[in-house]
Design a protein around this motif. Structure first.
Motif, PDB file in Angstrom:
ATOM      1  N   MET A   7       0.822  -1.210   0.000  1.00 56.79           N
ATOM      2  CA  MET A   7       0.000   0.000   0.000  1.00 56.79           C
ATOM      3  C   MET A   7       0.859   1.264   0.000  1.00 56.79           C
ATOM      4  O   MET A   7       0.523   2.265  -0.630  1.00 56.79           O
ATOM      5  N   LYS A   8       1.976   1.198   0.711  1.00 53.08           N
ATOM      6  CA  LYS A   8       2.848   2.381   0.789  1.00 53.08           C
ATOM      7  C   LYS A   8       3.440   2.748  -0.563  1.00 53.08           C
ATOM      8  O   LYS A   8       3.782   3.903  -0.814  1.00 53.08           O
ATOM      9  N   ASN A   9       3.576   1.769  -1.438  1.00 55.85           N
ATOM     10  CA  ASN A   9       4.189   2.006  -2.738  1.00 55.85           C
ATOM     11  C   ASN A   9       3.181   2.404  -3.811  1.00 55.85           C
ATOM     12  O   ASN A   9       3.554   2.689  -4.947  1.00 55.85           O
ATOM     13  N   VAL A  10       1.897   2.404  -3.444  1.00 50.38           N
ATOM     14  CA  VAL A  10       0.869   2.773  -4.403  1.00 50.38           C
ATOM     15  C   VAL A  10       0.831   4.302  -4.534  1.00 50.38           C
ATOM     16  O   VAL A  10       0.838   5.014  -3.531  1.00 50.38           O
ATOM     17  N   THR A  11       0.816   4.783  -5.733  1.00 48.11           N
ATOM     18  CA  THR A  11       0.725   6.229  -5.963  1.00 48.11           C
ATOM     19  C   THR A  11      -0.534   6.558  -6.754  1.00 48.11           C
ATOM     20  O   THR A  11      -1.075   5.712  -7.465  1.00 48.11           O
ATOM     21  N   PHE A  12      -0.975   7.775  -6.595  1.00 51.32           N
ATOM     22  CA  PHE A  12      -2.138   8.244  -7.339  1.00 51.32           C
ATOM     23  C   PHE A  12      -1.663   9.189  -8.437  1.00 51.32           C
ATOM     24  O   PHE A  12      -0.728   9.972  -8.231  1.00 51.32           O
ATOM     25  N   PRO A  13      -2.293   9.129  -9.568  1.00 52.44           N
ATOM     26  CA  PRO A  13      -1.885  10.058 -10.643  1.00 52.44           C
ATOM     27  C   PRO A  13      -2.174  11.494 -10.248  1.00 52.44           C
ATOM     28  O   PRO A  13      -3.227  11.803  -9.690  1.00 52.44           O
ATOM     29  N   GLU A  19      -7.734  19.589 -15.302  1.00 47.70           N
ATOM     30  CA  GLU A  19      -8.662  18.614 -14.709  1.00 47.70           C
ATOM     31  C   GLU A  19      -9.237  19.139 -13.399  1.00 47.70           C
ATOM     32  O   GLU A  19     -10.430  19.004 -13.117  1.00 47.70           O
ATOM     33  N   TRP A  20      -8.360  19.737 -12.601  1.00 48.81           N
ATOM     34  CA  TRP A  20      -8.822  20.300 -11.321  1.00 48.81           C
ATOM     35  C   TRP A  20      -9.850  21.399 -11.565  1.00 48.81           C
ATOM     36  O   TRP A  20     -10.904  21.439 -10.927  1.00 48.81           O
ATOM     37  N   LYS A  21      -9.541  22.279 -12.518  1.00 50.89           N
ATOM     38  CA  LYS A  21     -10.441  23.386 -12.812  1.00 50.89           C
ATOM     39  C   LYS A  21     -11.798  22.886 -13.307  1.00 50.89           C
ATOM     40  O   LYS A  21     -12.853  23.431 -12.941  1.00 50.89           O
ATOM     41  N   GLN A  22     -11.773  21.828 -14.098  1.00 54.62           N
ATOM     42  CA  GLN A  22     -13.022  21.266 -14.607  1.00 54.62           C
ATOM     43  C   GLN A  22     -13.904  20.782 -13.465  1.00 54.62           C
ATOM     44  O   GLN A  22     -15.120  21.022 -13.458  1.00 54.62           O
TER      45      GLN A  22
END
Length: 681
Positions: A7-13, A19-22
């Motif tokens: 789990m510690k090695n899992v990253t999120f894009p 995308e944030w603004k949308q």
């Protein structure tokens, strides 16, 4: 299920800005994205989000603490080896009482002895006073910070004489015994003796301290006179650095090298309520000062700023004063994150009167909690690397530098004060702040929002310094000897020698006066944000004391509770901000019922509260019936209405409308005047 190491090695894009603004625009539900931007009093636009792109062009982003430009701090280890000094200002009614308080507070965690002579509470006039003040206090253990006002010669002379008598080596004393004539000029509007004479003293004291008290700073540059006048962060920095440059030039002209004067200047800044702006201000201050001293040819060591901070007097309140604990805590947090070298936290009752043991303890412990429990000192430059704070720091520094250059182009800070330029700049921001407080765009909890009329006031007896010099008789022999020494440009040596011969502070100050014309400028009015509403509260309390009841506004609530409650609550808070009583009523369902209740209430000012839908038919009917039954009363409607509906209501007899855009202060003043409440505006 994955184990913890997986789990510690899992990253999120990482989402892109687009995308944030949308996603944000979806949540705004049709409102413009630009609504998320805001503008500060410094005229800096605050974005809704900051990214790496915002800091890519910043020159200092990759610097380390303790290295040139010092934006991230003047020490590589930050507070880790030496935390900021707990430097609570202490006042008392006598030298003996002051001595007892200092000893007590040092035992309880204070680490610097802090005096502001103008607010000390008693006059320091003689060697006897100094002996009583410092008896039994280990001056080689604690640093000393003395804000001496326009000139420090008299206090320094008495203090040096005390050390000499007690055979305490001068070089064991550390801290600041500083003068700030321009700060005093801005605050009071006048200086006597002349600026040139005070610069002579400053240069002489600095030379003397370099040889005899190498660990003592001799000049203070205060930003407080501007901050407490309503100035923004950019103005406080610009005016402070223009003052410091004036002092450097004056000392250079009198034979003091830049590497002798620059390290002997301590800056003092107020820390206000805009958390990130205040962090950025202190960080920007280090960058600006480094550039200024570098321009004068000062060494890297001389480019390190010495910085004291005090939580803002400007933001504190008389009413609901315990909220001041929260204000001061947030401001102290900003000061320590920003990297101040020493800190005074305002006692919660500072706006009311002298601090007592309880308020001093709470203020002192605010610092100790930040240090010992929040562990602020364990992180070097905790704001460093924040896209927001780094960008804001650069913007504040840039704007402050521009204003500083304007002052230089006008001939320096003294000339800018004489021309009224500085006062105009401060007053422009002060007017904006005042309007925002009066319209409640800027919320002061317990004052213009959520006022608690049932609160018992905190009573204080103010300490006065009016007697400070009046009881002291000038010894003519002392005066003649002092004047002779000063005429030979031997300021500090003459003053110390005469202090040992029991010359008084008044005699030293009188001998300083010259035939040169003193300077007068328009002072920067010192005030607090809460003062307009505090005046209204005091007027209401005086009315209550005289007539047995507060000036009152009566509500006419329409329909059932859900129909009127929101606006009734708004109107209640609106008028309670001025200390007025708000008489509520049960919901009425007809104009006849409303008028009947109003006649029984026997009020003079009424506000109709309900929903827009319920207003359409009943408001004109109430207004017409009201004006027939009670033609002299005032009738208002809660809530902003379309222009055509407002006109219909006015024609029916409504006197006005109260809504979120109304100027709360002006509306209350108008009501009070109509009710015969005495206002001291």
């Amino acid at each position: 299920m994955s184990d913890i190491s997986t789990m510690k090695n899992v990253t999120f894009p990482a989402p892109s800005f687009a995308e944030w603004k949308q996603e944000v625009e979806k949540s705004l539900k049709g409102k413009p994205f630009e609504k998320l931007y805001s503008t500060t009093y410094e005229n800096i636009t605050i974005q809704p989000i900051y990214t790496r792109h915002d800091v890519e062009k910043l020159a200092y982003i990759e610097q380390y603490p303790g290295f040139a430009n010092y934006i991230r701090g003047t020490r590589p280890n930050g507070y880790i080896k030496e935390p900021w000094k707990v430097s609570q200002e202490i006042s008392a009614s006598s030298p003996t009482e002051w001595n007892e308080i200092v000893k007590h507070d040092l035992e309880k965690g204070q680490t610097e002895i802090h005096i502001v002579l103008e607010r000390l509470g008693f006059p320091v006039t003689s060697l006897d006073d100094i002996e009583a003040m410092f008896s039994g206090i280990s001056l080689d253990t604690y640093s000393l910070r003395v804000d001496a006002g326009a000139q420090s010669l008299s206090f320094l002379a008495l203090f040096a004489a005390y050390l000499q008598q007690r055979q305490i080596p001068f070089n064991t004393v550390r801290g600041t015994i500083g003068m700030d004539p321009i700060g005093a000029l801005a605050e009071t509007g006048k200086l006597s003796p002349s600026v040139a004479a005070l610069y002579d003293v400053m240069a002489d004291v600095t030379k003397w301290a370099q040889e005899h008290m190498p660990n003592v700073k001799t000049v203070i540059v205060r930003g407080e006179p501007y901050h407490n006048g309503g100035a923004n962060a950019v103005q406080e920095l610009a005016f402070a650095f223009a003052t410091a440059v004036e002092y450097i030039r004056a000392c250079l002209e009198r034979g003091v090298a830049v590497d002798a004067i620059a390290p002997r200047i301590q800056f003092s800044f107020s820390v206000g309520s805009n958390f990130f702006m205040e962090i950025a201000k202190l960080r920007a201050a280090r960058l600006i000062w480094s550039n200024i001293v570098k321009a004068f040819g000062g060494s890297e060591s001389s480019q390190k700023i010495a910085m004291h901070a005090r939580t803002s007097y400007f933001t504190k309140t008389v009413y609901d004063p315990y909220v001041n604990m929260l204000r001061a805590a947030a401001e102290a947090f900003a000061a320590t994150v920003g990297g101040t070298d020493s800190l005074h936290v305002s006692p919660f009752d500072e706006a009311i009167g002298p601090a007592d043991e309880f308020s001093r303890r709470i203020a002192r412990n605010t610092q100790l909690i930040l240090l010992e429990e929040a562990h602020i000192a364990n992180v070097i430059d905790p704001a460093g690397g924040s896209y927001y704070v780094e960008t804001l720091t650069a913007q504040v520094a840039e704007e402050a530098w521009k204003l500083f250059q304007q002052i230089e182009a006008r001939g320096g800070i003294v000339q800018a004060l004489a021309d009224g330029f500085v006062q105009e700049q401060v007053e422009a921001v002060a007017r904006q702040r005042k309007k925002n407080v009066e319209t409640r765009k800027e919320k002061i909890v317990g004052t213009n929002f959520y006022a608690n009329l049932a609160e018992a006031p905190v009573e204080k007896t103010n300490i006065s310094n009016e007697h400070q010099r009046s009881s002291s008789v000038i010894n003519k022999e002392h005066a003649a000897a002092l004047q002779a020494g000063f005429a030979n440009q031997q300021w500090i040596e003459t003053a110390v020698d005469m202090a040992l011969r029991r010359a008084t502070a008044r005699e030293i100050e009188a001998a300083l006066k010259t035939e040169e014309a003193s300077i007068h400028v328009k002072p920067i009015t010192q005030w607090r944000l809460a003062e307009p509403f505090e005046r209204l509260r005091k007027a209401s309390e005086a009315y209550l004391k005289k007539y047995g009841s507060r000036p009152a506004v009566h509500l006419i609530n329409i329909g059932n509770i859900p129909n009127y409650k929101a606006r009734a609550d708004f109107i209640t808070g609106f008028f309670e901000a001025g200390g007025m009583a708000v008489e509520k009523s049960e919901g009425v369902h007809s104009a006849e019922e409303a008028v009947s209740e109003a006649i029984n209430a026997n009020g003079t000012h009424y506000v109709i509260c309900g929903s827009d839908e319920s207003y359409t038919d009943i408001v004109p009917a109430i207004a017409k019936a009201f004006k027939q039954a009670k033609p002299n009363v005032k009738l208002y409607v809660a809530g902003k209405q379309p222009a055509d509906i407002e006109q219909t209501f006015i024609e029916a007899g409504v006197d006005g409308f109260i809504h979120i855009g109304s100027n709360c202060y002006e509306m209350i003043v108008s009501f009070m005047k109509e009710m015969g409440v005495a206002l001291n505006e």
